[in-house]
Enzyme design. Structure first.
Site, PDB file in Angstrom:
ATOM      1  N   HIS A 123       0.808  -1.213   0.000  1.00  0.00           N
ATOM      2  CA  HIS A 123       0.000   0.000   0.000  1.00  0.00           C
ATOM      3  C   HIS A 123       0.848   1.272   0.000  1.00  0.00           C
ATOM      4  O   HIS A 123       0.326   2.374   0.051  1.00  0.00           O
ATOM      5  CB  HIS A 123      -0.905  -0.035   1.237  1.00  0.00           C
ATOM      6  CG  HIS A 123      -2.069   0.890   1.195  1.00  0.00           C
ATOM      7  ND1 HIS A 123      -2.259   1.892   2.129  1.00  0.00           N
ATOM      8  CD2 HIS A 123      -3.119   0.985   0.342  1.00  0.00           C
ATOM      9  CE1 HIS A 123      -3.373   2.537   1.863  1.00  0.00           C
ATOM     10  NE2 HIS A 123      -3.912   2.030   0.777  1.00  0.00           N
ATOM     11  N   LYS A 125       3.273   4.424  -1.113  1.00  0.00           N
ATOM     12  CA  LYS A 125       3.397   5.348  -2.253  1.00  0.00           C
ATOM     13  C   LYS A 125       4.705   6.110  -2.065  1.00  0.00           C
ATOM     14  O   LYS A 125       4.781   7.065  -1.280  1.00  0.00           O
ATOM     15  CB  LYS A 125       2.226   6.334  -2.330  1.00  0.00           C
ATOM     16  CG  LYS A 125       0.875   5.679  -2.652  1.00  0.00           C
ATOM     17  CD  LYS A 125       0.124   5.279  -1.427  1.00  0.00           C
ATOM     18  CE  LYS A 125      -1.283   4.780  -1.759  1.00  0.00           C
ATOM     19  NZ  LYS A 125      -1.987   4.262  -0.593  1.00  0.00           N
ATOM     20  N   ASP A 130      17.320   9.705  -8.185  1.00  0.00           N
ATOM     21  CA  ASP A 130      18.766   9.913  -8.074  1.00  0.00           C
ATOM     22  C   ASP A 130      19.276   9.787  -6.645  1.00  0.00           C
ATOM     23  O   ASP A 130      20.339  10.317  -6.304  1.00  0.00           O
ATOM     24  CB  ASP A 130      19.166  11.286  -8.636  1.00  0.00           C
ATOM     25  CG  ASP A 130      19.033  11.348 -10.157  1.00  0.00           C
ATOM     26  OD1 ASP A 130      19.000  10.276 -10.792  1.00  0.00           O
ATOM     27  OD2 ASP A 130      18.954  12.458 -10.696  1.00  0.00           O
ATOM     28  N   HIS A 304      -9.083  11.326   1.490  1.00  0.00           N
ATOM     29  CA  HIS A 304      -8.186  10.193   1.299  1.00  0.00           C
ATOM     30  C   HIS A 304      -6.893  10.374   2.084  1.00  0.00           C
ATOM     31  O   HIS A 304      -5.993   9.548   2.010  1.00  0.00           O
ATOM     32  CB  HIS A 304      -7.880  10.021  -0.195  1.00  0.00           C
ATOM     33  CG  HIS A 304      -7.255   8.719  -0.551  1.00  0.00           C
ATOM     34  ND1 HIS A 304      -5.908   8.580  -0.824  1.00  0.00           N
ATOM     35  CD2 HIS A 304      -7.785   7.493  -0.684  1.00  0.00           C
ATOM     36  CE1 HIS A 304      -5.642   7.321  -1.114  1.00  0.00           C
ATOM     37  NE2 HIS A 304      -6.767   6.632  -1.034  1.00  0.00           N
ATOM     38  N   LYS A 306      -3.957  10.749   5.036  1.00  0.00           N
ATOM     39  CA  LYS A 306      -3.490   9.980   6.191  1.00  0.00           C
ATOM     40  C   LYS A 306      -2.409  10.825   6.873  1.00  0.00           C
ATOM     41  O   LYS A 306      -1.204  10.544   6.774  1.00  0.00           O
ATOM     42  CB  LYS A 306      -2.899   8.640   5.760  1.00  0.00           C
ATOM     43  CG  LYS A 306      -3.823   7.750   4.906  1.00  0.00           C
ATOM     44  CD  LYS A 306      -3.538   7.909   3.436  1.00  0.00           C
ATOM     45  CE  LYS A 306      -4.190   6.863   2.550  1.00  0.00           C
ATOM     46  NZ  LYS A 306      -5.608   6.701   2.669  1.00  0.00           N
ATOM     47  N   ASP A 311       0.787  18.850  19.085  1.00  0.00           N
ATOM     48  CA  ASP A 311       1.396  20.063  19.615  1.00  0.00           C
ATOM     49  C   ASP A 311       1.969  20.908  18.484  1.00  0.00           C
ATOM     50  O   ASP A 311       1.325  21.057  17.442  1.00  0.00           O
ATOM     51  CB  ASP A 311       2.423  19.703  20.689  1.00  0.00           C
ATOM     52  CG  ASP A 311       1.751  19.143  21.946  1.00  0.00           C
ATOM     53  OD1 ASP A 311       0.534  19.334  22.100  1.00  0.00           O
ATOM     54  OD2 ASP A 311       2.434  18.510  22.760  1.00  0.00           O
TER      55      ASP A 311
END
Length: 420
Positions: A123, A125, A130, A304, A306, A311
């Site tokens: 899952h 991404k 380089d 979508h 996450k 603080d």
């Protein structure tokens, strides 16, 4: 200032100093940066993604990778067998003929038209260019991350990173390919050694940890970072999460933080891409609201993201939802950032959502308690408390990466995939 100081929440990993972290919101900011970085690459491009569709975004990634491959760069693309099940032979052969190494995580055959390998998904991404520039977040390569997609366009986040942390991310993605074995594994191991000796120079002031979740050594590292941040928070905690059905420990930590005076806020889906998402999260509303947690439903379009902050220093952005799939099954990757400027930027973006695009949920909005609700609440809480142990019984097979050189027709075009 946050009280969060744990250096051991991720199996002993420590903070890496001297990094620059830039927040990227939605496809409008993310895709141009990634595609430009690939076009400007000089040696190597590595892309990991859960979803890749053959739409206008997927075609742009395809073109950028093919162009890099034809220039003689080392180009690797890793996709998930469940999230990207229907790429055409022409799409794949275009990549491989340009020299792009395409691999599929845990490919599976269809049974009566349905894929059975729905657990243990890749899952993550991640993009590394380089060995000096990395992108980590929750944005897939699909047109539904752009506003012009319409009402179902997703609200999401990623980060661009430069500095010493990129060397760690680079070694991680090389290792993910090397451990699969097979043709070319020794070549990737040599690349890992090369990457290990090439430390990036400081590029900023942010301290960063790259935190992953797998089904072997790092089964709960991301969850532990969340817990440590919530438990040590003194002023505020804001969590924006698309698929919210966390374990008992996280629920308890949020409730306790709110009761000791911390401003705990959740931004959840009000217009979900899957109705069950809102139903599951709303089952927890009574427990959270009665403890003082503020709940906001994002109603403009599907959420979508996450991301979270605690603080004025601690923040996280990545691929991990706070649900059973992400916390107990999927392979995930987040960055944990300790930096006041980044924290403030993320706070301003999330505060704008709460102010202008969310509905705050009040206790009066919820139905009254009933005997059935009490019984249901009892079972839900015990499910949350024990599901990490239960899902551990599911098969822990060693997922494999399958190279795609001569793809066979898989049928159909790209289709939307749940819990992305």
């Amino acid at each position: 200032m946050s009280g969060y100081t744990s250096d051991n929440a991720n199996g002993g990993r420590r903070w890496t100093d001297g990094n620059r972290v830039e927040l990227l919101e939605n496809g409008e900011q993310f895709f141009p940066r990634v595609f430009d970085a690939i076009r400007e690459a000089r040696r190597e491009v590595i892309v990991e993604t859960f979803i890749l569709f053959e739409d206008k975004v997927g075609e742009q990634l395809h073109a950028a990778l093919c162009e890099a491959g034809r220039r003689g760069l080392k180009v690797d693309l890793l996709i998930d067998g469940f999230g990207s099940p229907s790429l055409s032979p022409e799409f794949i052969s275009g990549l491989t003929s340009a020299g792009v190494k395409v691999r599929v995580f845990d490919p599976g055959k269809r049974f009566f038209g349905q894929r059975l390998n729905v657990f243990r998904r890749m899952h993550r991404k991640i993009v590394v260019v380089d060995g000096g520039l990395a992108f980590v977040g929750g944005i897939n390569y699909s047109a539904d991350h752009l506003l012009d997609f319409g009402p179902q366009a997703k609200q999401d986040y990623a980060v661009a990173l430069t500095g010493p942390i990129v060397s760690e991310i680079h070694r991680f993605v090389l290792h993910a390919i090397a451990v699969s074995g097979g043709k070319g594994a020794s070549w990737f191991r040599r690349r890992i050694k090369e990457g290990a000796s090439a430390a990036n120079a400081p590029a900023g002031s942010a301290q960063v940890q790259f935190v992953t979740r797998d089904n072997r050594r790092h089964t709960n590292d991301i969850e532990r970072h969340y817990l440590a941040a919530i438990r040590s928070a003194r002023q505020r905690v804001v969590i924006a999460n698309a698929y919210f059905f966390p374990g008992y420990r996280l629920i308890k930590a949020m409730r306790r933080a709110a009761r000791r005076g911390v401003d705990v806020r959740l931004i959840l889906q009000g217009e979900p891409d899957m109705p069950i998402v809102k139903v599951a999260a709303s089952m927890l509303y009574h427990h959270l609201l009665h403890a003082g947690v503020r709940i906001y439903e994002y109603c403009e379009r599907p959420l979508h993201g996450k991301v979270a902050l605690a603080d004025d220093q601690w923040s996280t952005v990545g691929s991990s939802n706070l649900d059973p799939l992400s916390l107990s099954l999927n392979l995930e990757a987040n960055v944990i950032v300790r930096d006041k400027a980044f924290n403030q930027t993320l706070w301003e973006r999330l505060d704008a959502l709460m102010q202008h695009s969310c509905k705050r949920i009040e206790a009066s909005d919820l139905s009254e308690w009933s005997s059935w609700r009490l019984v249901r609440s009892f079972f839900i809480f015990h499910l949350l408390r024990w599901y990490p142990s239960w899902v551990g019984w599911l098969p822990r097979h060693a997922p494999k990466l399958e190279p795609l050189d001569t793809p066979k027709p898989q049928g159909g075009g790209a289709t939307q995939t749940d819990a992305a």
